[in-house]
Design a protein around this motif. Structure first.
Motif, PDB file in Angstrom:
ATOM      1  N   GLU A  86      21.255  13.896  -6.206  1.00 12.38           N
ATOM      2  CA  GLU A  86      21.709  12.938  -5.192  1.00 12.38           C
ATOM      3  C   GLU A  86      22.123  11.602  -5.793  1.00 12.38           C
ATOM      4  O   GLU A  86      22.662  10.750  -5.097  1.00 12.38           O
ATOM      5  N   MET A  87      21.865  11.422  -7.065  1.00  5.08           N
ATOM      6  CA  MET A  87      22.122  10.125  -7.692  1.00  5.08           C
ATOM      7  C   MET A  87      23.606   9.953  -8.007  1.00  5.08           C
ATOM      8  O   MET A  87      24.345  10.921  -8.134  1.00  5.08           O
ATOM      9  N   GLU A  88      24.000   8.700  -8.156  1.00  2.00           N
ATOM     10  CA  GLU A  88      25.391   8.367  -8.485  1.00  2.00           C
ATOM     11  C   GLU A  88      25.689   8.858  -9.899  1.00  2.00           C
ATOM     12  O   GLU A  88      24.927   8.621 -10.830  1.00  2.00           O
ATOM     13  N   TRP A  89      26.799   9.571 -10.047  1.00  3.99           N
ATOM     14  CA  TRP A  89      27.133  10.260 -11.287  1.00  3.99           C
ATOM     15  C   TRP A  89      27.250   9.312 -12.480  1.00  3.99           C
ATOM     16  O   TRP A  89      26.630   9.515 -13.513  1.00  3.99           O
ATOM     17  N   ARG A  90      28.038   8.263 -12.357  1.00  2.00           N
ATOM     18  CA  ARG A  90      28.319   7.396 -13.515  1.00  2.00           C
ATOM     19  C   ARG A  90      27.087   6.666 -14.030  1.00  2.00           C
ATOM     20  O   ARG A  90      26.940   6.473 -15.226  1.00  2.00           O
ATOM     21  N   SER A  91      26.226   6.274 -13.134  1.00  2.00           N
ATOM     22  CA  SER A  91      25.030   5.524 -13.546  1.00  2.00           C
ATOM     23  C   SER A  91      23.944   6.419 -14.129  1.00  2.00           C
ATOM     24  O   SER A  91      23.059   5.928 -14.834  1.00  2.00           O
ATOM     25  N   HIS A  92      23.988   7.709 -13.829  1.00  2.00           N
ATOM     26  CA  HIS A  92      22.892   8.609 -14.227  1.00  2.00           C
ATOM     27  C   HIS A  92      23.426   9.905 -14.835  1.00  2.00           C
ATOM     28  O   HIS A  92      22.883  10.976 -14.596  1.00  2.00           O
ATOM     29  N   VAL A  93      24.462   9.785 -15.632  1.00  2.00           N
ATOM     30  CA  VAL A  93      25.136  10.956 -16.191  1.00  2.00           C
ATOM     31  C   VAL A  93      24.182  11.828 -17.006  1.00  2.00           C
ATOM     32  O   VAL A  93      24.250  13.054 -16.950  1.00  2.00           O
ATOM     33  N   TRP A  94      23.268  11.233 -17.760  1.00  2.00           N
ATOM     34  CA  TRP A  94      22.386  12.013 -18.641  1.00  2.00           C
ATOM     35  C   TRP A  94      21.350  12.784 -17.845  1.00  2.00           C
ATOM     36  O   TRP A  94      21.063  13.948 -18.140  1.00  2.00           O
ATOM     37  N   LEU A  95      20.804  12.159 -16.828  1.00  2.00           N
ATOM     38  CA  LEU A  95      19.828  12.834 -15.986  1.00  2.00           C
ATOM     39  C   LEU A  95      20.510  13.923 -15.153  1.00  2.00           C
ATOM     40  O   LEU A  95      19.991  15.027 -14.993  1.00  2.00           O
ATOM     41  N   LYS A  96      21.691  13.636 -14.656  1.00  2.00           N
ATOM     42  CA  LYS A  96      22.421  14.621 -13.847  1.00  2.00           C
ATOM     43  C   LYS A  96      22.905  15.802 -14.694  1.00  2.00           C
ATOM     44  O   LYS A  96      23.108  16.883 -14.155  1.00  2.00           O
ATOM     45  N   ALA A  97      23.046  15.600 -15.991  1.00  2.00           N
ATOM     46  CA  ALA A  97      23.473  16.684 -16.870  1.00  2.00           C
ATOM     47  C   ALA A  97      22.403  17.775 -17.010  1.00  2.00           C
ATOM     48  O   ALA A  97      22.709  18.902 -17.376  1.00  2.00           O
ATOM     49  N   ASP A 156       6.766  -5.482 -21.921  1.00  2.00           N
ATOM     50  CA  ASP A 156       6.650  -6.714 -21.134  1.00  2.00           C
ATOM     51  C   ASP A 156       6.804  -6.333 -19.669  1.00  2.00           C
ATOM     52  O   ASP A 156       7.894  -5.977 -19.217  1.00  2.00           O
ATOM     53  N   LYS A 157       5.712  -6.406 -18.918  1.00  2.00           N
ATOM     54  CA  LYS A 157       5.706  -5.958 -17.519  1.00  2.00           C
ATOM     55  C   LYS A 157       6.620  -6.788 -16.634  1.00  2.00           C
ATOM     56  O   LYS A 157       7.023  -6.345 -15.571  1.00  2.00           O
ATOM     57  N   ASP A 158       6.949  -7.990 -17.047  1.00  2.00           N
ATOM     58  CA  ASP A 158       7.743  -8.889 -16.209  1.00  2.00           C
ATOM     59  C   ASP A 158       9.246  -8.725 -16.394  1.00  2.00           C
ATOM     60  O   ASP A 158      10.025  -9.342 -15.667  1.00  2.00           O
ATOM     61  N   VAL A 159       9.680  -7.927 -17.350  1.00  2.00           N
ATOM     62  CA  VAL A 159      11.109  -7.727 -17.583  1.00  2.00           C
ATOM     63  C   VAL A 159      11.693  -6.889 -16.454  1.00  2.00           C
ATOM     64  O   VAL A 159      11.182  -5.813 -16.132  1.00  2.00           O
ATOM     65  N   ARG A 160      12.763  -7.387 -15.840  1.00  2.00           N
ATOM     66  CA  ARG A 160      13.476  -6.652 -14.778  1.00  2.00           C
ATOM     67  C   ARG A 160      14.535  -5.789 -15.449  1.00  2.00           C
ATOM     68  O   ARG A 160      15.381  -6.284 -16.179  1.00  2.00           O
ATOM     69  N   THR A 161      14.469  -4.491 -15.229  1.00  2.00           N
ATOM     70  CA  THR A 161      15.381  -3.564 -15.886  1.00  2.00           C
ATOM     71  C   THR A 161      16.616  -3.324 -15.030  1.00  2.00           C
ATOM     72  O   THR A 161      16.623  -3.608 -13.827  1.00  2.00           O
ATOM     73  N   ALA A 162      17.648  -2.786 -15.634  1.00  2.00           N
ATOM     74  CA  ALA A 162      18.912  -2.564 -14.949  1.00  2.00           C
ATOM     75  C   ALA A 162      18.928  -1.266 -14.148  1.00  2.00           C
ATOM     76  O   ALA A 162      19.645  -1.150 -13.165  1.00  2.00           O
ATOM     77  N   ASN A 163      18.131  -0.289 -14.545  1.00  2.00           N
ATOM     78  CA  ASN A 163      18.167   1.033 -13.936  1.00  2.00           C
ATOM     79  C   ASN A 163      17.160   1.111 -12.783  1.00  2.00           C
ATOM     80  O   ASN A 163      15.973   0.869 -12.975  1.00  2.00           O
ATOM     81  N   GLU A 164      17.635   1.485 -11.593  1.00  2.00           N
ATOM     82  CA  GLU A 164      16.749   1.524 -10.422  1.00  2.00           C
ATOM     83  C   GLU A 164      15.619   2.535 -10.549  1.00  2.00           C
ATOM     84  O   GLU A 164      14.627   2.438  -9.832  1.00  2.00           O
ATOM     85  N   ILE A 165      15.730   3.485 -11.460  1.00  2.00           N
ATOM     86  CA  ILE A 165      14.621   4.403 -11.714  1.00  2.00           C
ATOM     87  C   ILE A 165      13.402   3.600 -12.179  1.00  2.00           C
ATOM     88  O   ILE A 165      12.272   3.902 -11.820  1.00  2.00           O
ATOM     89  N   GLU A 166      13.632   2.559 -12.943  1.00  2.00           N
ATOM     90  CA  GLU A 166      12.554   1.760 -13.525  1.00  2.00           C
ATOM     91  C   GLU A 166      12.018   0.680 -12.598  1.00  2.00           C
ATOM     92  O   GLU A 166      11.027   0.032 -12.935  1.00  2.00           O
TER      93      GLU A 166
END
Length: 174
Positions: free
Chosen positions: A157-168, A50-60
């Motif tokens: 550069e991303m915030e650790w808690r919000s992006h722990v998996w990507l930062k790992a 659904d293209k109109d859904v606003r996601t929580a993660n700023e990557i999206e």
């Protein structure tokens, strides 16, 4: 007569050879040049149901219907050629829809992800007046020289808690 398959490309090459004959000694012709030795693959294609859904993660937040993500490992370079290659993948994805313009260009995004900031790429952008904006920590939107909405994600550069998996996904992981 409709069963006959005309081979147009040899005729095209010959016609171009004649068109460019005056400078033939200055040119090199590479007929049916292979661009790659193995099949081209997108690292990750994310399709929004659904293209109109606003996601929580700023990557999206840049995402549209079809989203191409290319990941560069800590050992890989994210340079201008990798940048254009990701854009080319998006162009091929768009062009290979089932029918003409089935996949709309404004419904496709490109995300390039790397742990460390690609300093050389950003320097290239500055030298060539390609603007970027940094709306969120570690996320850069490329404003010029792109056919598709494009972002560069610098995981380091991303915030650790919000992006722990990507930062790992780090060369520093033990």
């Amino acid at each position: 007569m409709s069963d006959i398959k005309i081979q147009w490309h040899p005729g095209f090459v010959a016609a171009m050879d004649l068109e460019l004959a005056e400078n033939r000694a200055d040119l090199v012709y590479e007929k049916e040049y292979n661009l790659n030795t193995k099949p081209l693959e997108i690292d990750l294609l994310v399709i929004k149901k659904d293209k109109d859904v606003r996601t929580a993660n700023e990557i999206e937040w840049i995402f549209r219907g079809c989203n191409i993500l290319e990941y560069k490992s800590p050992d890989d370079s994210l340079d201008i050629d990798a940048f254009y290659k990701a854009g080319a993948y998006a162009g091929l994805y768009k062009a290979y829809g089932g029918a003409s313009d089935e996949r709309k260009a404004d419904d496709i995004t490109v995300s390039l992800i790397r742990e460390a900031r690609p300093v050389g790429l950003f320097e290239y952008f500055i030298r060539h007046n390609i603007r970027t904006v940094n709306p969120y920590r570690g996320i850069y939107y490329v404003q010029d020289a792109v056919l598709f909405s494009t972002q560069i994600i610098v995981a380091g550069e991303m915030e650790w808690r919000s992006h722990v998996w990507l930062k790992a996904l780090s060369g520093k992981m033990k």
